[in-house]
Design an enzyme around this catalytic site. Structure first.
Site, PDB file in Angstrom:
ATOM      1  N   ILE A   6      28.272  40.445 -91.361  1.00  0.00           N
ATOM      2  CA  ILE A   6      26.995  41.148 -91.181  1.00  0.00           C
ATOM      3  C   ILE A   6      25.839  40.180 -91.424  1.00  0.00           C
ATOM      4  O   ILE A   6      25.676  39.662 -92.540  1.00  0.00           O
ATOM      5  CB  ILE A   6      26.884  42.352 -92.139  1.00  0.00           C
ATOM      6  CG1 ILE A   6      28.068  43.302 -91.901  1.00  0.00           C
ATOM      7  CG2 ILE A   6      25.546  43.083 -91.942  1.00  0.00           C
ATOM      8  CD1 ILE A   6      28.077  44.519 -92.799  1.00  0.00           C
ATOM      9  N   ASN A  17      22.772  41.994 -87.196  1.00  0.00           N
ATOM     10  CA  ASN A  17      21.691  42.877 -87.664  1.00  0.00           C
ATOM     11  C   ASN A  17      20.398  42.120 -87.950  1.00  0.00           C
ATOM     12  O   ASN A  17      19.312  42.671 -87.771  1.00  0.00           O
ATOM     13  CB  ASN A  17      22.162  43.613 -88.928  1.00  0.00           C
ATOM     14  CG  ASN A  17      21.009  44.155 -89.738  1.00  0.00           C
ATOM     15  OD1 ASN A  17      20.423  45.181 -89.408  1.00  0.00           O
ATOM     16  ND2 ASN A  17      20.645  43.437 -90.811  1.00  0.00           N
ATOM     17  N   TYR A  59       9.179  40.047 -79.569  1.00  0.00           N
ATOM     18  CA  TYR A  59      10.173  40.982 -80.128  1.00  0.00           C
ATOM     19  C   TYR A  59      10.769  41.868 -79.032  1.00  0.00           C
ATOM     20  O   TYR A  59      11.992  41.987 -78.910  1.00  0.00           O
ATOM     21  CB  TYR A  59       9.519  41.840 -81.211  1.00  0.00           C
ATOM     22  CG  TYR A  59      10.469  42.777 -81.918  1.00  0.00           C
ATOM     23  CD1 TYR A  59      11.402  42.302 -82.838  1.00  0.00           C
ATOM     24  CD2 TYR A  59      10.438  44.159 -81.672  1.00  0.00           C
ATOM     25  CE1 TYR A  59      12.275  43.165 -83.495  1.00  0.00           C
ATOM     26  CE2 TYR A  59      11.313  45.020 -82.330  1.00  0.00           C
ATOM     27  CZ  TYR A  59      12.222  44.522 -83.239  1.00  0.00           C
ATOM     28  OH  TYR A  59      13.100  45.368 -83.888  1.00  0.00           O
ATOM     29  N   LYS A  89      14.723  41.757 -77.761  1.00  0.00           N
ATOM     30  CA  LYS A  89      15.656  42.888 -77.898  1.00  0.00           C
ATOM     31  C   LYS A  89      16.170  43.324 -76.525  1.00  0.00           C
ATOM     32  O   LYS A  89      17.323  43.769 -76.413  1.00  0.00           O
ATOM     33  CB  LYS A  89      14.980  44.051 -78.632  1.00  0.00           C
ATOM     34  CG  LYS A  89      14.692  43.766 -80.111  1.00  0.00           C
ATOM     35  CD  LYS A  89      15.958  43.480 -80.914  1.00  0.00           C
ATOM     36  CE  LYS A  89      15.693  43.395 -82.413  1.00  0.00           C
ATOM     37  NZ  LYS A  89      16.891  43.104 -83.211  1.00  0.00           N
ATOM     38  N   THR A 107      11.639  49.657 -94.060  1.00  0.00           N
ATOM     39  CA  THR A 107      12.044  48.322 -94.531  1.00  0.00           C
ATOM     40  C   THR A 107      10.825  47.393 -94.496  1.00  0.00           C
ATOM     41  O   THR A 107       9.735  47.789 -94.081  1.00  0.00           O
ATOM     42  CB  THR A 107      13.128  47.727 -93.610  1.00  0.00           C
ATOM     43  OG1 THR A 107      12.526  47.490 -92.325  1.00  0.00           O
ATOM     44  CG2 THR A 107      14.313  48.657 -93.442  1.00  0.00           C
TER      45      THR A 107
END
Ligand SMILES: NC(=O)c1ccc[n+]([C@@H]2O[C@H](COP(=O)([O-])OP(=O)(O)OC[C@H]3O[C@@H](n4cnc5c(N)ncnc54)[C@H](OP(=O)(O)O)[C@@H]3O)[C@@H](O)[C@H]2O)c1
Length: 241
Positions: free
Chosen positions: A6, A78, A145, A149, A182
């Site tokens: 991860i 991630n 970004y 993605k 977050t």
């Protein structure tokens, strides 16, 4: 033992997912990030900076070690960065390379090495890339970004197609986790309104307690991985899993 690799296990969604997985004594996690925040007998940390592609390339062989009779092997890409919030024309030159290194090149190199390192392993193998809804719609100020993605989604789709043609049984997913409380969301709220027209909407998400807690998202992703073979689609949103 099930083995999980991860990236970005030190905080946010990756940390929550790691902690959720470690509740099951059949799971062992290799966490990959720059900082170590988890200590557990079934956790091993690998210090890597995904923005340093040369170092990553030189250390790839150390990441996916030989595994003895694994029940399942899972790679979760991630780790991700938003990069600078700013319109194209006012960003630093380095921003695009930085964002693409962490969000696309790093995951691609890890996928490539994961698949070759465990080619002979016949257990279930899963690659889960943590993407974003921003990969499917333009958000002003987030060009690097959003486009990174979108690239991660296509990387996942292409990889799944190849694995189907090869009949390996490997499952590949690109999962958009929704808005989660977050440090990435904190950075979003610190953007300048002149370079990001949705600033107020993101500030309101926090003020109205509309952000998901990372722990809830981590549990949900852990549950999804357990049942991943039931999902035919590569591109998924958190409310679909
Ligand atoms: N939060 C949201 O609302 C949201 C929404 C959509 C998608 N996502 C996606 O979800 C994923 C996780 O985001 P998050 O919100 O949990 O972010 P976060 O709290 O900022 O955590 C990011 C993680 O990535 C790691 N990371 C960052 N740069 C790295 C680098 N250069 N090398 C290695 N590891 C690095 C960090 O570890 P170190 O700092 O220790 O290296 C950290 O563990 C990302 O891919 C993000 O794009 C998040």
């Amino acid at each position: 033992m099930n083995y999980y690799f991860i990236t970005g296990a030190s905080k946010g969604i990756g940390k929550a997912l790691t902690e959720a997985l470690l509740k099951n004594e059949d799971n062992y996690v290799f966490g990959i990030s720059r900082n170590v925040t988890i200590k557990h007998e079934r956790y091993h940390h690998q210090h890597l900076d995904l923005s340093d592609i040369t170092a990553l390339r030189n250390n790839l062989h150390k990441v996916f070690l030989p595994l003895d009779n694994p029940g399942k092997i899972v790679l979760v890409n991630n780790a991700g960065v938003l990069g600078e919030i700013g319109y194209i024309g006012s960003q630093t030159t380095d921003n695009f390379e930085f964002v693409f290194d962490v969000n696309v090149i790093g995951p691609a190199l890890l996928m490539n090495t994961f698949l070759s390192a465990y080619l002979e392993q016949t257990c279930p193998k899963i690659i889960l890339n943590i993407s974003s809804g921003a990969g499917q719609r333009p958000i002003d100020g987030w060009s690097a970004y959003c486009s990174s993605k979108a690239a991660l989604d296509m990387l996942s789709l292409t990889c799944q197609k190849e694995q189907e043609l090869l009949k390996t049984g490997v499952k590949v997913f690109s999962l958009a986790p929704g808005v989660v409380d977050t440090t990435m969301q904190k950075q979003i709220r610190e953007g300048a309104a002149s370079q990001f027209s949705q600033l107020e909407q993101f500030v309101a998400l926090k003020e109205n307690n509309a952000l998901q807690e990372p722990e809830a998202v981590g549990e949900r992703i852990a549950g999804f991985i357990k049942n991943a073979s039931n999902y035919p689609n590569v591109l998924l949103r958190i409310d679909e899993v």
